[in-house]
Design an enzyme around this catalytic site. Sequence first.
Site, PDB file in Angstrom:
ATOM      1  N   LYS A  82       1.958  -3.203  -5.253  1.00 59.82           N
ATOM      2  CA  LYS A  82       2.454  -2.453  -4.214  1.00 59.82           C
ATOM      3  C   LYS A  82       2.322  -1.200  -4.325  1.00 59.82           C
ATOM      4  O   LYS A  82       2.545  -0.495  -5.352  1.00 59.82           O
ATOM      5  CB  LYS A  82       4.214  -2.825  -4.078  1.00 59.82           C
ATOM      6  CG  LYS A  82       4.751  -2.537  -2.582  1.00 59.82           C
ATOM      7  CD  LYS A  82       6.010  -2.941  -2.638  1.00 59.82           C
ATOM      8  CE  LYS A  82       6.789  -2.319  -1.287  1.00 59.82           C
ATOM      9  NZ  LYS A  82       8.209  -2.700  -1.411  1.00 59.82           N
ATOM     10  N   SER A 157       8.282  -3.587   3.783  1.00 61.08           N
ATOM     11  CA  SER A 157       7.383  -2.728   2.806  1.00 61.08           C
ATOM     12  C   SER A 157       6.468  -3.653   1.688  1.00 61.08           C
ATOM     13  O   SER A 157       5.577  -2.991   1.440  1.00 61.08           O
ATOM     14  CB  SER A 157       8.054  -1.821   2.202  1.00 61.08           C
ATOM     15  OG  SER A 157       8.974  -2.221   1.136  1.00 61.08           O
ATOM     16  N   SER A 181      12.395  -6.224   2.028  1.00 59.83           N
ATOM     17  CA  SER A 181      11.052  -6.070   1.905  1.00 59.83           C
ATOM     18  C   SER A 181      10.327  -7.359   1.416  1.00 59.83           C
ATOM     19  O   SER A 181       9.339  -7.562   1.533  1.00 59.83           O
ATOM     20  CB  SER A 181      10.779  -4.843   0.866  1.00 59.83           C
ATOM     21  OG  SER A 181      11.311  -3.690   1.515  1.00 59.83           O
TER      22      SER A 181
END
Length: 185
Positions: A82, A157, A181
């Site tokens: 990520k 996210s 997220s």
Amino acid sequence: MSPDDLCFAPATELLPLVRSKQLSPVELCETVLARIERLEPKINAFVVLDGDGAMEQARQIEGKIARGEAVGPLAGMPVTIKDLAQTAVLPTQRGSLSLKGNVHDVDTPFVTRLKQAGAIVLGKTTTSEYGWKGVSQSPLTGITHNPWQHGMNAGASSAGAGAAAAAGYGPFHQGSDVAGSIRMP
């Protein structure tokens, strides 16, 4: 195994095949990268894809296995990171135009550990700006789409990681969560 089967197979099935030399880390990486190339940018799960770097990592691991050298417990397994996590070489932009091109000298510890375990880093997945929105959009990368229904939200996210997992971009996708997220995707 068909290419689709390889891309969606769990690491628990892939690792024994790699260790027994029934599946080449290079073949696995090529297959996953081919799927990514076919489906991106429609899904838009990646902010940075490092196909050349991933293939080099796969060749190194394959060489170690061929020579009978020790390899880590995740040897040959593709992984995405990520874009909130700091990485050396690959930019860490946190979904923001204000950090576009931002490159660090060192990996965050879990990235270092993944590499030491033999995981192959494919690249960085999209995130909302600084990870603070519950939608799969950022000023840097635009919208990350749900691979099962284009145009639908892919989560918060960790949207890039969730979309990559759902699209069959290999067995491992790093996400993080404070307020949903990894639960939203």
